[in-house]
Every structure is written in C-alpha cells, then in structure tokens.
Design a protein around this motif. Structure first.
Motif, PDB file in Angstrom:
ATOM      1  N   LEU A  54     -60.327 -18.598 -10.896  1.00  0.00           N
ATOM      2  CA  LEU A  54     -60.828 -19.974 -10.933  1.00  0.00           C
ATOM      3  C   LEU A  54     -59.676 -20.970 -10.967  1.00  0.00           C
ATOM      4  N   GLY A  55     -58.679 -20.655 -11.781  1.00  0.00           N
ATOM      5  CA  GLY A  55     -57.531 -21.546 -11.909  1.00  0.00           C
ATOM      6  C   GLY A  55     -56.767 -21.730 -10.619  1.00  0.00           C
ATOM      7  N   LYS A  56     -56.758 -20.685  -9.771  1.00  0.00           N
ATOM      8  CA  LYS A  56     -56.065 -20.763  -8.481  1.00  0.00           C
ATOM      9  C   LYS A  56     -56.994 -21.212  -7.358  1.00  0.00           C
ATOM     10  N   GLY A  57     -58.266 -21.427  -7.706  1.00  0.00           N
ATOM     11  CA  GLY A  57     -59.220 -21.895  -6.696  1.00  0.00           C
ATOM     12  C   GLY A  57     -59.652 -20.820  -5.724  1.00  0.00           C
ATOM     13  N   HIS A  58     -59.471 -19.550  -6.082  1.00  0.00           N
ATOM     14  CA  HIS A  58     -59.812 -18.459  -5.169  1.00  0.00           C
ATOM     15  C   HIS A  58     -61.293 -18.099  -5.201  1.00  0.00           C
ATOM     16  N   ILE A  59     -61.975 -18.446  -6.280  1.00  0.00           N
ATOM     17  CA  ILE A  59     -63.416 -18.235  -6.346  1.00  0.00           C
ATOM     18  C   ILE A  59     -64.078 -19.507  -6.854  1.00  0.00           C
ATOM     19  N   GLN A  60     -65.385 -19.611  -6.579  1.00  0.00           N
ATOM     20  CA  GLN A  60     -66.169 -20.723  -7.071  1.00  0.00           C
ATOM     21  C   GLN A  60     -67.257 -20.189  -7.992  1.00  0.00           C
ATOM     22  N   LEU A  61     -67.582 -20.973  -8.977  1.00  0.00           N
ATOM     23  CA  LEU A  61     -68.591 -20.583  -9.956  1.00  0.00           C
ATOM     24  C   LEU A  61     -69.790 -21.504  -9.841  1.00  0.00           C
ATOM     25  N   PHE A  62     -70.983 -20.919  -9.730  1.00  0.00           N
ATOM     26  CA  PHE A  62     -72.214 -21.682  -9.606  1.00  0.00           C
ATOM     27  C   PHE A  62     -73.207 -21.222 -10.666  1.00  0.00           C
ATOM     28  N   GLN A  63     -74.195 -22.047 -10.883  1.00  0.00           N
ATOM     29  CA  GLN A  63     -75.279 -21.675 -11.788  1.00  0.00           C
ATOM     30  C   GLN A  63     -76.579 -21.721 -11.013  1.00  0.00           C
ATOM     31  N   GLY A  83     -56.963 -25.151  -9.953  1.00  0.00           N
ATOM     32  CA  GLY A  83     -56.667 -25.687 -11.277  1.00  0.00           C
ATOM     33  C   GLY A  83     -57.881 -26.111 -12.079  1.00  0.00           C
ATOM     34  N   LEU A  84     -59.067 -26.078 -11.475  1.00  0.00           N
ATOM     35  CA  LEU A  84     -60.271 -26.464 -12.211  1.00  0.00           C
ATOM     36  C   LEU A  84     -60.776 -25.301 -13.060  1.00  0.00           C
ATOM     37  N   SER A  85     -61.315 -25.626 -14.204  1.00  0.00           N
ATOM     38  CA  SER A  85     -61.851 -24.599 -15.104  1.00  0.00           C
ATOM     39  C   SER A  85     -63.280 -24.233 -14.716  1.00  0.00           C
ATOM     40  N   SER A  86     -63.817 -23.219 -15.368  1.00  0.00           N
ATOM     41  CA  SER A  86     -65.200 -22.828 -15.100  1.00  0.00           C
ATOM     42  C   SER A  86     -66.161 -23.955 -15.471  1.00  0.00           C
ATOM     43  N   GLU A  87     -65.864 -24.684 -16.550  1.00  0.00           N
ATOM     44  CA  GLU A  87     -66.715 -25.815 -16.945  1.00  0.00           C
ATOM     45  C   GLU A  87     -66.661 -26.924 -15.889  1.00  0.00           C
ATOM     46  N   ASP A  88     -65.459 -27.178 -15.353  1.00  0.00           N
ATOM     47  CA  ASP A  88     -65.315 -28.183 -14.299  1.00  0.00           C
ATOM     48  C   ASP A  88     -66.173 -27.820 -13.092  1.00  0.00           C
ATOM     49  N   MET A  89     -66.162 -26.551 -12.711  1.00  0.00           N
ATOM     50  CA  MET A  89     -66.898 -26.115 -11.529  1.00  0.00           C
ATOM     51  C   MET A  89     -68.409 -26.193 -11.747  1.00  0.00           C
ATOM     52  N   LEU A  90     -68.854 -25.866 -12.962  1.00  0.00           N
ATOM     53  CA  LEU A  90     -70.285 -25.966 -13.242  1.00  0.00           C
ATOM     54  C   LEU A  90     -70.757 -27.417 -13.145  1.00  0.00           C
ATOM     55  N   PRO A 117     -68.884 -32.811 -25.231  1.00  0.00           N
ATOM     56  CA  PRO A 117     -67.427 -32.938 -25.045  1.00  0.00           C
ATOM     57  C   PRO A 117     -66.927 -32.171 -23.814  1.00  0.00           C
ATOM     58  N   GLN A 118     -67.537 -31.017 -23.523  1.00  0.00           N
ATOM     59  CA  GLN A 118     -67.146 -30.244 -22.346  1.00  0.00           C
ATOM     60  C   GLN A 118     -67.523 -30.980 -21.065  1.00  0.00           C
ATOM     61  N   VAL A 119     -68.712 -31.575 -21.048  1.00  0.00           N
ATOM     62  CA  VAL A 119     -69.154 -32.333 -19.878  1.00  0.00           C
ATOM     63  C   VAL A 119     -68.254 -33.541 -19.661  1.00  0.00           C
ATOM     64  N   THR A 120     -67.949 -34.242 -20.759  1.00  0.00           N
ATOM     65  CA  THR A 120     -67.092 -35.429 -20.671  1.00  0.00           C
ATOM     66  C   THR A 120     -65.709 -35.079 -20.145  1.00  0.00           C
ATOM     67  N   LYS A 121     -65.147 -33.989 -20.630  1.00  0.00           N
ATOM     68  CA  LYS A 121     -63.824 -33.558 -20.174  1.00  0.00           C
ATOM     69  C   LYS A 121     -63.850 -33.162 -18.702  1.00  0.00           C
ATOM     70  N   ALA A 122     -64.910 -32.447 -18.290  1.00  0.00           N
ATOM     71  CA  ALA A 122     -65.022 -32.030 -16.891  1.00  0.00           C
ATOM     72  C   ALA A 122     -65.148 -33.235 -15.970  1.00  0.00           C
ATOM     73  N   ILE A 123     -65.942 -34.221 -16.374  1.00  0.00           N
ATOM     74  CA  ILE A 123     -66.108 -35.432 -15.564  1.00  0.00           C
ATOM     75  C   ILE A 123     -64.769 -36.142 -15.389  1.00  0.00           C
ATOM     76  N   LYS A 124     -64.004 -36.237 -16.473  1.00  0.00           N
ATOM     77  CA  LYS A 124     -62.690 -36.887 -16.406  1.00  0.00           C
ATOM     78  C   LYS A 124     -61.762 -36.144 -15.452  1.00  0.00           C
ATOM     79  N   ASN A 125     -61.767 -34.818 -15.525  1.00  0.00           N
ATOM     80  CA  ASN A 125     -60.920 -34.020 -14.631  1.00  0.00           C
ATOM     81  C   ASN A 125     -61.320 -34.213 -13.170  1.00  0.00           C
ATOM     82  N   LEU A 126     -62.615 -34.207 -12.904  1.00  0.00           N
ATOM     83  CA  LEU A 126     -63.112 -34.339 -11.535  1.00  0.00           C
ATOM     84  C   LEU A 126     -62.872 -35.741 -10.983  1.00  0.00           C
ATOM     85  N   GLU A 127     -63.006 -36.764 -11.837  1.00  0.00           N
ATOM     86  CA  GLU A 127     -62.729 -38.136 -11.396  1.00  0.00           C
ATOM     87  C   GLU A 127     -61.245 -38.314 -11.089  1.00  0.00           C
TER      88      GLU A 127
END
Length: 295
Positions: A54-63, A83-90, A117-127
């Motif tokens: 996930l960190g290298k962007g080689h796979i994607q995580l979906f729900q 560089g995105l985390s599993s939470e970022d991808m979700l 807090p996880q959602v807020t952090k992911a949104i900040k990373n994606l923005e």
C-alpha cells in the motif's frame, strides 16, 4: 517483552504471494480468500506485506459490503497512490463512489468504519495530494462535501446556474429576464432555441445555461404577463419556424402587479420544478413564500 519484527525475507515472500493472489483475482481479492490462502503465514507478516504494498502504491484497498478487497494497481495508479495508508485508500474509495454528489464526513465515517480522527487525517492527506476537494453544499450551508479533485459538482450540490456562493442570485435572474424579453420584443416572436442562442451569443454571462434554464426564465416572463406563448403555424410570420413549434411573443395586456395572485412566489420561481418538501429548495425554507403569506 515486545514481539520481534518479522524478517525482511518473510515479508518479501509474503509480498510476492500477495501480488500473485491479486493477479489471479483481477476483479478483486477478498479478505476471506487472502486469509485462507495465506493461513500458513503469520498475521504480522501478512500485515507488514500489505502495508508495504500500500505504501508503495502497488495495490489498492477497497471496501465492498462488509469485506475488504485488494487489487493490484497499474503503473499510473502506483504513482498516484504511492505513500497512502490503508485508511487513506478506504476514504478515497468512499469519496470516489460518491461521484459528483460528494460525501460528508459523517457518511465517510459510517461507510469506512473508521474513527473520526482517522477520517480527518485521511481527508487532509488526500487534499494535500490534490486527490480530493471540499465543496460547499447549497442544501447544507454549514456542511462541506468531498469529491474527487477533477470532478465538477452536480447542480444538486451547487444549486445550478441560478445560485452564486450558495445564494439564489436574484440580480442575475433579473438580467436574464430583461435580455430574453428584449430579444423577443425585437424579433416579434421567437422559439426557446432562438432565445437561448441569442443570450449565449450576447456574452452577458459565462454560465453554462441549459435549455431548461432558459425555459424557466421564459415561464417567469409568461407568468409576469410580459410575454405569451403560441404555437407556430409554419407559414406567414411563422415561416422561419417549423409547424407546431412553441414560440413566444410580447404580451398584449399586462397582469396587474399588485394582486395576491400575481405575487405568488411559486408562480414565478425559476426553480419550481426542483422544489420538494425535503429537498434543497423547499417551501419550509423559502423566505419569499413566507413573505407572501403575510400579503
């Protein structure tokens, strides 16, 4: 005593097996299948392998439903999501599924099963990566919705051409009415398409106005008593238009402006067709309707 970190060799082997499983399941590797196929590998090793990919962007995580799904990313996606985390991808996936309607944080929390807090952090990373953007909603002025960075918000979110900065643009409507009326009176009669083409060519607005938008403006002018509808005969003064075409001409008599009937806001509202009890536009929140009730 803390458990020893998994060896690089063990993680590397797990990475290869995980990628092979993703390639064998191009439509998505379900968590249950992964668990079954890699049951002989320690959970810490599998987790380290997933995080590394996930960190290298080689796979994607979906729900999907209540299950996690893994897919191998192509080269373009690898760079995009590196560089995105599993939470970022979700969170990204949930926002992606909302398309141009967008989604707000409470719905993100519910769909991803993440804490605020996880959602807020992911949104900040994606923005920060310009993968998503925040858009103000006309329906809920204090609420922001999130959508993919490259998308244009739907009219349900922005309110359409007749809204500016979340407010109904009365001045803009007045300018459009004047321009449409001026063209119809000058021509003697005109079809909806004639009016729309003339206003667009006039350059008075850069808004992408649809025929439906112009129809709402002309309906307002009809209800104002400024113009009348008639059906083209296709001959004589109507020779320029095909038979049975709805067209408009100046009204022979004006409706009194001070009567209660002519001041009904619903009768002259250009977004009447979008008005519902629980919609973006509603009688409950219409200040013009409340004023009319005191007539």
């Amino acid at each position: 005593m803390a458990a020893a970190a998994p060896s690089s060799a063990a993680v590397g082997a797990a990475i290869n097996r995980l990628l092979d499983l993703c390639r064998a399941n191009p439509n998505g590797l379900q968590q249950s299948v992964l668990d079954q196929q890699m049951r002989d590998v320690g959970l810490d090793v599998v987790t380290a392998a997933i995080n590394a990919l996930l960190g290298k962007g080689h796979i994607q995580l979906f729900q999907q439903g209540g299950s996690l799904i893994y897919k191998e990313a192509n080269k373009e996606e690898s760079v995009k999501f590196k560089g995105l985390s599993s939470e970022d991808m979700l969170v990204y996936q949930a926002i992606q599924q909302s398309a141009n309607q967008g989604i707000w944080t409470m719905d993100l929390k519910r769909r991803t099963n993440l804490q605020q807090p996880q959602v807020t952090k992911a949104i900040k990373n994606l923005e920060t990566r310009n993968l998503i953007k925040a858009v103000k909603s006309v329906e809920h002025k204090s609420r922001k919705v999130y959508m993919l960075f490259e998308l244009e918000p739907s009219r349900d979110v922005t309110g359409g051409a007749f809204y500016t900065e979340q407010e109904f643009d009365v001045e803009f409507i007045s300018v459009l009415k004047h321009q449409c009326l001026h063209f119809i009176l000058k021509q003697g009669f005109a079809s909806l398409e004639n009016v729309a083409d003339a206003v667009r060519k006039s350059g008075i607005t850069k808004e992408e106005l649809r025929l439906q938008d112009f129809k709402q403006i002309l309906d307002m002018l009809v209800l104002d008593g400024e113009i009348e509808e008639e059906i083209s005969s296709g001959v004589g003064t109507h020779a320029a238009l095909p038979p049975d075409t709805l067209c408009y001409k100046g009204s022979k008599s004006r409706i009194p402006e001070s009567s209660a009937f002519t001041s009904i806001p619903c009768g002259v509202c250009p977004v009447l067709h979008e008005c519902t009890d629980d919609g973006i536009i509603s009688p409950k929140t219409c200040v013009y309707f409340q004023t009319w009730l005191t007539f």
